[in-house]
Design an enzyme around this catalytic site. Sequence first.
Site, short mmCIF file in Angstrom:
data_model
loop_
_atom_site.label_atom_id
_atom_site.label_comp_id
_atom_site.label_asym_id
_atom_site.label_seq_id
_atom_site.Cartn_x
_atom_site.Cartn_y
_atom_site.Cartn_z
N ASN A 9 0.87 -1.18 0.00
CA ASN A 9 0.00 0.00 0.00
C ASN A 9 0.91 1.23 0.00
O ASN A 9 1.43 1.61 1.04
CB ASN A 9 -0.91 -0.02 1.25
CG ASN A 9 -1.79 1.21 1.33
OD1 ASN A 9 -1.87 2.00 0.39
ND2 ASN A 9 -2.45 1.38 2.47
N LYS A 11 0.15 4.27 -0.52
CA LYS A 11 -0.51 5.50 -0.04
C LYS A 11 -0.16 6.66 -0.98
O LYS A 11 -0.01 6.42 -2.18
CB LYS A 11 -0.12 5.77 1.41
CG LYS A 11 -0.35 4.52 2.29
CD LYS A 11 -0.22 4.78 3.75
CE LYS A 11 -0.46 3.48 4.52
NZ LYS A 11 -0.42 3.65 5.96
N HIS A 97 -9.79 1.50 4.25
CA HIS A 97 -8.56 1.67 5.05
C HIS A 97 -8.84 2.64 6.19
O HIS A 97 -9.62 3.59 6.03
CB HIS A 97 -7.44 2.20 4.15
CG HIS A 97 -6.10 2.18 4.83
ND1 HIS A 97 -5.73 3.13 5.73
CD2 HIS A 97 -5.10 1.29 4.76
CE1 HIS A 97 -4.52 2.84 6.19
NE2 HIS A 97 -4.11 1.72 5.62
N GLU A 99 -7.27 5.04 7.31
CA GLU A 99 -7.02 6.46 6.98
C GLU A 99 -8.20 7.06 6.21
O GLU A 99 -8.51 8.23 6.35
CB GLU A 99 -5.71 6.57 6.17
CG GLU A 99 -4.50 6.31 7.07
CD GLU A 99 -3.28 5.77 6.36
OE1 GLU A 99 -3.20 5.82 5.12
OE2 GLU A 99 -2.37 5.28 7.07
N GLU A 169 -6.12 -4.49 10.37
CA GLU A 169 -5.07 -3.50 10.60
C GLU A 169 -5.37 -2.72 11.87
O GLU A 169 -6.12 -1.73 11.83
CB GLU A 169 -5.00 -2.52 9.43
CG GLU A 169 -4.67 -3.16 8.10
CD GLU A 169 -4.01 -2.15 7.17
OE1 GLU A 169 -2.88 -2.40 6.76
OE2 GLU A 169 -4.61 -1.12 6.90
N GLY A 175 1.98 2.47 10.77
CA GLY A 175 2.97 3.54 10.63
C GLY A 175 3.62 3.93 11.94
O GLY A 175 4.31 4.95 12.01
N SER A 215 2.74 -1.99 10.45
CA SER A 215 4.19 -2.12 10.70
C SER A 215 4.73 -3.51 10.39
O SER A 215 5.58 -4.02 11.12
CB SER A 215 4.54 -1.68 12.12
OG SER A 215 4.18 -0.32 12.31
#
Length: 253
Positions: A9, A11, A97, A99, A169, A175, A215
């Site tokens: 991914n 991003k 996702h 985000e 996730e 991250g 991660s």
Amino acid sequence: MRKQIAAANWKMNLTFQEAEKLLDDILDAGIKLTDHQEVLFAVPYPYLLMTRSEVEEEPNYHGAAQNCYHKSAGSYTGEVSAEMLHSIGINYCIIGHSERREFFNETNSMLMDKVNLCLENHVIPVFCCGESLPVRDAGRQNDFVASQLSGSLFHLPADKIKMIMIAYEPIWAIGTGKTASSAQAQEMHHFLRSVLADQYGTAIADEIPILYGGSVKANNAKELFSCTDVDGGLVGGASLIAQDFIEIITALK
Ligand code: PGA
């Protein structure tokens, strides 16, 4: 064997030139995938066609979108539909996702519409779920994640749910360099599979790949992927470094 997947991914990272080089560097490693393994590159929209043509000759490597819109077509300036993705040969799309849920206010019901549009257009959704740290600290992670699945997926009939992939996730691991332990990942993946089994039966639950994200790195992928219910990973930061992602691909079961 269930499909095992390493999904990058990217991003909103990399210029076009950097993206081409990264793909070349990864593909030059020449890793041959087995029949049950897949590698996905979820790249920014402008790089999808380039990605598709780069992986064309590579069995089981695919381009993927990071998102699509929850309406089929019309006056939605700046948006991209599932049908458009399919029309350029992109048959995978990340949906929901964290985000997108957080920064773009995507709700379970919008994500349900996205999942439906993907499936109608032969695009496989990689459906993301996962709890925040306060939810985990309160011990409510199982209920929370189960409600994300039921809110966006459980309207699907059995022959459709079989098409999707799930990515667990935990938001606190994305991250942050703070990975879920393999025990925590296995526990949640096992729980998710039991929720799927309650709804659709064990035969179907056993077919659905559940990826871990948060991660994943070259040095922890093997241990995470070795868990019985972990079927590969959705990888952000480490997918931007060719050597790291190559090692993650080779860590697949
Ligand atoms: P990360 O991102 O690997 O950088 O934690 C994972 C993701 O957001 O999909």
